[in-house]
Each structure stands twice: as C-alpha cells, then as structure tokens.
Design a protein around this motif. Structure first.
Motif, PDB file in Angstrom:
ATOM      1  N   TRP A 249       1.110  -1.230   0.221  1.00 31.23           N
ATOM      2  CA  TRP A 249      -0.224   0.065   0.248  1.00 31.23           C
ATOM      3  C   TRP A 249       0.284   1.509  -0.323  1.00 31.23           C
ATOM      4  N   PHE A 250       2.100   1.549   0.534  1.00 28.97           N
ATOM      5  CA  PHE A 250       2.736   2.395   0.118  1.00 28.97           C
ATOM      6  C   PHE A 250       3.388   2.252  -1.159  1.00 28.97           C
ATOM      7  N   ALA A 251       2.936   1.974  -2.491  1.00 30.06           N
ATOM      8  CA  ALA A 251       3.499   1.112  -3.481  1.00 30.06           C
ATOM      9  C   ALA A 251       2.398   2.204  -3.908  1.00 30.06           C
ATOM     10  N   PHE A 252       1.060   1.551  -3.914  1.00 29.67           N
ATOM     11  CA  PHE A 252       0.029   2.115  -4.441  1.00 29.67           C
ATOM     12  C   PHE A 252      -0.338   3.396  -3.892  1.00 29.67           C
ATOM     13  N   PHE A 253       0.227   3.988  -2.486  1.00 25.98           N
ATOM     14  CA  PHE A 253      -0.575   5.154  -2.530  1.00 25.98           C
ATOM     15  C   PHE A 253       0.694   6.255  -3.340  1.00 25.98           C
ATOM     16  N   THR A 254       1.819   6.413  -2.891  1.00 23.11           N
ATOM     17  CA  THR A 254       2.489   6.747  -4.326  1.00 23.11           C
ATOM     18  C   THR A 254       1.825   7.086  -5.476  1.00 23.11           C
ATOM     19  N   MET A 255       1.852   6.036  -6.512  1.00 22.65           N
ATOM     20  CA  MET A 255       0.999   6.157  -7.084  1.00 22.65           C
ATOM     21  C   MET A 255      -0.070   6.939  -7.986  1.00 22.65           C
ATOM     22  N   MET A 393     -11.611  -7.341  10.139  1.00 23.79           N
ATOM     23  CA  MET A 393     -11.408  -7.385   9.093  1.00 23.79           C
ATOM     24  C   MET A 393     -11.467  -5.720   8.732  1.00 23.79           C
ATOM     25  N   GLY A 394     -11.337  -4.637   9.325  1.00 17.92           N
ATOM     26  CA  GLY A 394     -11.580  -3.361  10.054  1.00 17.92           C
ATOM     27  C   GLY A 394      -9.688  -3.455  10.444  1.00 17.92           C
ATOM     28  N   ILE A 395      -9.268  -4.149  12.048  1.00 22.79           N
ATOM     29  CA  ILE A 395      -7.610  -3.883  12.440  1.00 22.79           C
ATOM     30  C   ILE A 395      -7.009  -4.094  11.498  1.00 22.79           C
ATOM     31  N   PHE A 396      -7.479  -4.926  10.398  1.00 20.94           N
ATOM     32  CA  PHE A 396      -6.911  -5.168   9.081  1.00 20.94           C
ATOM     33  C   PHE A 396      -6.112  -4.660   8.784  1.00 20.94           C
ATOM     34  N   ASN A 397      -7.374  -3.644   8.150  1.00 18.33           N
ATOM     35  CA  ASN A 397      -7.034  -2.094   7.603  1.00 18.33           C
ATOM     36  C   ASN A 397      -6.223  -1.027   7.815  1.00 18.33           C
ATOM     37  N   MET A 398      -5.501  -0.936   9.178  1.00 18.35           N
ATOM     38  CA  MET A 398      -3.923  -0.354   9.691  1.00 18.35           C
ATOM     39  C   MET A 398      -3.235  -0.731   9.209  1.00 18.35           C
ATOM     40  N   PHE A 399      -3.027  -1.905   8.589  1.00 17.14           N
ATOM     41  CA  PHE A 399      -2.083  -2.290   7.648  1.00 17.14           C
ATOM     42  C   PHE A 399      -1.717  -1.980   6.203  1.00 17.14           C
ATOM     43  N   ILE A 400      -2.652  -1.093   5.906  1.00 12.53           N
ATOM     44  CA  ILE A 400      -2.888  -0.313   4.282  1.00 12.53           C
ATOM     45  C   ILE A 400      -2.589   0.999   5.621  1.00 12.53           C
ATOM     46  N   VAL A 401      -3.275   1.664   5.841  1.00 13.40           N
ATOM     47  CA  VAL A 401      -3.281   3.019   6.449  1.00 13.40           C
ATOM     48  C   VAL A 401      -2.186   4.151   6.669  1.00 13.40           C
ATOM     49  N   ILE A 402      -1.921   2.869   7.429  1.00 11.07           N
ATOM     50  CA  ILE A 402      -0.539   3.289   8.624  1.00 11.07           C
ATOM     51  C   ILE A 402       0.869   3.471   7.340  1.00 11.07           C
ATOM     52  N   PRO A 403       1.403   2.720   6.443  1.00 13.73           N
ATOM     53  CA  PRO A 403       2.134   2.879   5.271  1.00 13.73           C
ATOM     54  C   PRO A 403       1.487   4.476   4.470  1.00 13.73           C
ATOM     55  N   GLN A 404       0.445   4.032   4.080  1.00 13.05           N
ATOM     56  CA  GLN A 404      -0.339   5.554   3.494  1.00 13.05           C
ATOM     57  C   GLN A 404       0.310   6.941   4.233  1.00 13.05           C
ATOM     58  N   ILE A 405      -0.445   6.650   5.884  1.00 13.55           N
ATOM     59  CA  ILE A 405       0.168   7.948   6.246  1.00 13.55           C
ATOM     60  C   ILE A 405       1.956   8.779   6.702  1.00 13.55           C
ATOM     61  N   ILE A 406       2.638   7.090   6.489  1.00 14.71           N
ATOM     62  CA  ILE A 406       3.994   7.413   6.636  1.00 14.71           C
ATOM     63  C   ILE A 406       4.131   8.122   5.589  1.00 14.71           C
ATOM     64  N   ALA A 407       3.949   7.215   3.826  1.00 14.78           N
ATOM     65  CA  ALA A 407       3.904   8.150   2.802  1.00 14.78           C
ATOM     66  C   ALA A 407       3.367  10.025   2.545  1.00 14.78           C
ATOM     67  N   ALA A 408       2.252   9.844   3.106  1.00 22.03           N
ATOM     68  CA  ALA A 408       1.887  11.474   3.153  1.00 22.03           C
ATOM     69  C   ALA A 408       2.411  12.076   3.598  1.00 22.03           C
ATOM     70  N   VAL A 409       3.352  12.071   5.210  1.00 21.23           N
ATOM     71  CA  VAL A 409       3.914  13.337   6.017  1.00 21.23           C
ATOM     72  C   VAL A 409       5.459  13.086   5.750  1.00 21.23           C
ATOM     73  N   GLY A 410       5.643  12.722   4.840  1.00 19.78           N
ATOM     74  CA  GLY A 410       7.523  12.847   4.136  1.00 19.78           C
ATOM     75  C   GLY A 410       7.816  11.717   2.998  1.00 19.78           C
ATOM     76  N   GLY A 411       7.287  10.684   3.962  1.00 17.89           N
ATOM     77  CA  GLY A 411       8.516   8.739   3.152  1.00 17.89           C
ATOM     78  C   GLY A 411       8.346   8.895   1.385  1.00 17.89           C
ATOM     79  N   ILE A 412       7.626   9.444   0.820  1.00 16.08           N
ATOM     80  CA  ILE A 412       7.535   9.513  -0.844  1.00 16.08           C
ATOM     81  C   ILE A 412       8.123  10.296  -0.983  1.00 16.08           C
ATOM     82  N   ASN A 413       8.301  11.296  -0.684  1.00 14.46           N
ATOM     83  CA  ASN A 413       9.262  12.846  -0.719  1.00 14.46           C
ATOM     84  C   ASN A 413      10.447  12.446  -0.721  1.00 14.46           C
ATOM     85  N   PHE A 414      10.799  11.770   0.666  1.00 21.57           N
ATOM     86  CA  PHE A 414      12.272  11.624   1.150  1.00 21.57           C
ATOM     87  C   PHE A 414      12.661  10.225   0.655  1.00 21.57           C
TER      88      PHE A 414
END
Length: 456
Positions: A249-255, A393-414
């Motif tokens: 999900w880090f990859a797809f959020f980046t896309m 299923m809702g908790i499993f979504n954490m593993f989807i959104v946490i990488p996206q949050i990391i990507a959004a707050v600077g992970g992609i740019n860094f």
C-alpha cells in the motif's frame, strides 16, 4: 454453521456494490491530484494533501467493523445498513468535490469522501466471510476483485470519454474543467445505484446464537478497549500479512498521489503550468498559460486512461482466478508473491517507456492490484475468529493506512528525493516497494491461510 454454497449470480449480487465503491476510489485515486494541481498545489505538496485518505480509514474502518459485528436487523441485516449510509454520503461528496473553489476546500472534501467510502467498503469485506463457506472464500474475494476491475477501468476513463463527447478540457486559472465535473457526477450516480442493487438483492444470515449475540451486544465494554485488546491479540498470520500490506500500500498510495505529476512531466512532457510564471494581465502570457494548461489537462486525461488499464488487467486476472477457484484451490501465497513482483516491474519500466507504451506498465500493475484485493483477505479470513470478522477486517485496515500516512507525511518525498528531484522517481520507489512486498510472502507459513485444500 455449515453454509450452503452460493451460485455465481448470488455471489455477483452480493459483490456488485463494489462497482460503485471502486468508481469512487478510481475517481479519487486518478484525479484528486489533478484537482489539487489545478487549484495551485505544487508536486511536493501533493502527498500531504492526500493524508485525509489513510487517516479516515485508520479511524473509520475499525469502528465500522466493530459496529457492524454488533448490528442485526430482520429487515436490513448486519452489513447492509452501513453500505447504504456510506453510499449516500459518498455520492454527495463525489458530486461536489470538483466544484471546490480553493485547495483547502478540496482537501476537506477528500476527508468526507474517503470516510464515506470506508463506511461502505469495510462491511463488504466482512460480508464475504459472513455469507460464504470456507471453500468459497477465495472465489468470493476474487469476484469482488473482478467487479472492482470493471469499476476502475470505466471510472478512470470517464474524463477522457466525456471530453471525447465534446465536454471541454479548458478552464480558467484555478478552475476544474467541465470534463472532470461531469465524470464525478456520473460516478456519484453509479455509486449509489450499485450499492442499492446489492442492498435489495442480498440477504444475510442471522447470528448463529442469537441469545449469545444479544448478551455480547448488551455488554458495556468500551469499543476502544475492545479494539485495543484485539489488536494486541491478533493472530501471527495477520501480523505477517501486515508486512506484505505495508509495502504494497506504500506503493499504491505513491501511485495514486504522484502518478499524475510524474507521468505528465516525464512521459508526456506537459507539466502543470505554475501560476507565478505567467502574468494573467498580459494577453500573450494568458494565451501561453491557456495552451500549457489545456495540454496538461489533456495529458492528465491520458494518464487517467492509462491508469484505467490496471483496472482492466486486474479484471482479466480476477476472471481467470474466478474460473479456476470455482472448481479448484490455489496456493494463495505464491499467486500473491509473483503478482506483486510483476507490478513492481511495471512501475520501474515507467522510467523508460513512451506514452504509447504506458498501458503495458499498468497491465503489470493491474495483476498485482487484482491480487492485493483478494489474496490477503482470503488468507486473513482463514486465520481469524468468524464472530469478530468485521472487527478484524477493520483492524487489518491499519496495515493499509499506516504506510499511506507515512508516505503522505514525508515518506514519498524523502525516499524519492534520495534518487533526485524528478517526480518520476516516486514511481521507482513504488516499484521497489512492491517487489519487497512480493518477497515478504515467504513469511506466510500457516497452511490454512495458504490453501484451504491443505487445511482439510
């Protein structure tokens, strides 16, 4: 309770609402960055503007999962009330988001839109586990993926299609073109109608033990403490799947956030015009801006259409899996591994392809997308307590959104900044991340998760 096997059309009906959900996600994923750029956002600002999407998922999905586990209505069932509420709110947000007059209003609409889509989406995942016997779980999740692929392809092509039908791509400075506004209006209509179709064609099983269900519902436990306790006690297989999900999900959020600036700039050579480079009071500058802006909007249509190909290839991949899993079992682990690696190669090839070849990159990405939408959920559903399926299923979504949050707050740019300043480097990062996700499948050792056949 031994559940009867459902027919193709019964599984189709219960999955059809995902067509609308994916219209919402595809329009959001393919064109929100375009809207942000039109309203004046720089490419380095875009990931942070997208933070609404993962944050709302992190908050909304566990809560909705918890609530739907504890809901039962003789008329509406357990999951369907949430489908309907989410669909109404999503349709309203989809219609109005391209009319945003300022960047902050567009970002606010993204919060509302993503939260509303999540209200509908999470219970759809749980519905498969509720309705289908263990032997049909993979089939059910793959059917959802087939419908998601159809929705992705059609929705991603909507701005291009309405443009071809004569709706203008031109617009004044800071105004979203009419082609995008019409596309989002169509998406709002499809979202609501497809959810209504599932609501009125699908029934749900009542809780197996109604007395126990009522006792559990009457307990005064805080849902927050309940969720926290279940996070602490999640199965090992779920944690291992979380590693795969993180890099996927880090990859797809980046896309979703960076494909439009990266590909319009690198592949089409039509970057978004920067307002400060033009004096709109001078006729020559205004004409130059209009030419550059129209070129950017048209190449954005082309990027959206190319992205739609990943929906088409995921649909074809899912169709093959539907035909196969309706009769036989598969090794979910290896299917997922090789699918993710192919998608990673698709991202890496974006560095060297021409515009006419871009669709081949997205074909490879679509194979990974088709697997991401089915294999992890099929593996998870074989590894958790059925009574808590919605919550997990809702908790499993954490593993989807946490990488996206990391990507959004600077992970992609860094990370992409380590490779250089060009926006296309974000696609390289996405490719590497997806290949890491693929090899992480070696962590999965639970036989029941890997293949239903091996567990019986």
């Amino acid at each position: 309770m031994k559940k009867r096997k459902l027919s193709f059309w019964e599984i189709w009906n219960m999955s059809f609402g995902f067509l609308g959900i994916q219209f919402g996600f595809a329009l959001q994923g393919g064109f929100m960055s375009r809207i942000f750029q039109t309203l004046g956002a720089g490419k380095d600002d875009i990931p942070l503007l997208w933070i609404a999407a993962p944050l709302t998922g992190l908050i909304v999905q566990p809560i909705i999962g918890y609530m739907s586990d504890r809901t039962w209505s003789l008329k509406w069932g357990r999951r369907r009330p949430y489908f309907l509420v989410g669909a109404i709110l999503s349709s309203i947000a989809l219609f109005f988001v391209p009319y945003s007059p300022t960047l902050w209003i567009a970002a606010g609409f993204l919060w509302v839109l993503d939260a509303s889509i999540n209200i509908s989406m999470e219970p759809f995942r749980a519905l498969v586990a509720d309705k289908l016997d263990e032997s049909q779980r993979t089939y059910g999740f793959v059917m959802q993926t087939l419908i998601i692929g159809i929705g992705t392809w059609i929705a991603s092509n909507l701005p291009w299609l309405v443009s071809e039908l004569g709706v203008s791509d031109s617009a004044d400075l800071g105004v979203v073109p009419n082609s995008v506004k019409v596309a989002f209006a169509i998406g709002a209509f499809v979202f609501l109608v497809s959810i209504l179709y599932t609501v009125f064609t699908t029934t749900e099983y009542p809780p197996e033990d109604m007395e126990e269900f009522e006792r559990e519902k009457a307990q005064k436990n805080s849902f927050i403490s309940d969720i926290v306790n279940n996070i602490g006690n999640m199965p090992k297989t779920m944690k291992k799947l979380g590693v795969i999900q993180f890099f996927s999900w880090f990859a797809f959020f980046t896309m979703w956030s960076m494909a439009n600036p990266a590909l319009t700039e690198h592949v089409f050579n039509t970057p978004a015009p920067i307002e400060t480079n033009y004096n709109m009071d001078i006729a020559v500058d205004k004409e130059a801006f209009d030419v550059a802006n129209t070129a950017f909007q048209k190449s954005s249509n082309a990027v959206g259409s190319a992205m739609g190909v990943y929906g088409l290839s995921s649909m074809a991949f899912a169709l093959l899996l539907v035909l196969y899993t309706s009769k036989k079992n598969i090794n979910r682990k290896y299917v997922h591994m090789f699918s993710l690696i192919l998608g990673g190669l698709g991202f890496l090839l974006m560095n060297i392809v021409e515009s006419s070849q871009l669709k081949y990159c997205f074909i490879l990405i679509g194979i990974s997308w088709g697997s991401i939408l089915s294999m992890p959920y099929a593996m998870l559903s074989s590894s958790v307590n059925p009574k808590k399926m919605g919550m997990f299923m809702g908790i499993f979504n954490m593993f989807i959104v946490i990488p996206q949050i990391i990507a959004a707050v600077g992970g992609i740019n860094f990370v992409s900044g380590l490779l250089g300043e060009q926006a296309i480097n974000a696609m390289t990062v996405a490719g590497i991340s997806l290949i890491i996700a693929g090899f992480s499948n070696f962590l999965i050792t639970n036989r029941a998760a890997i293949s239903y056949q091996e567990a019986v």
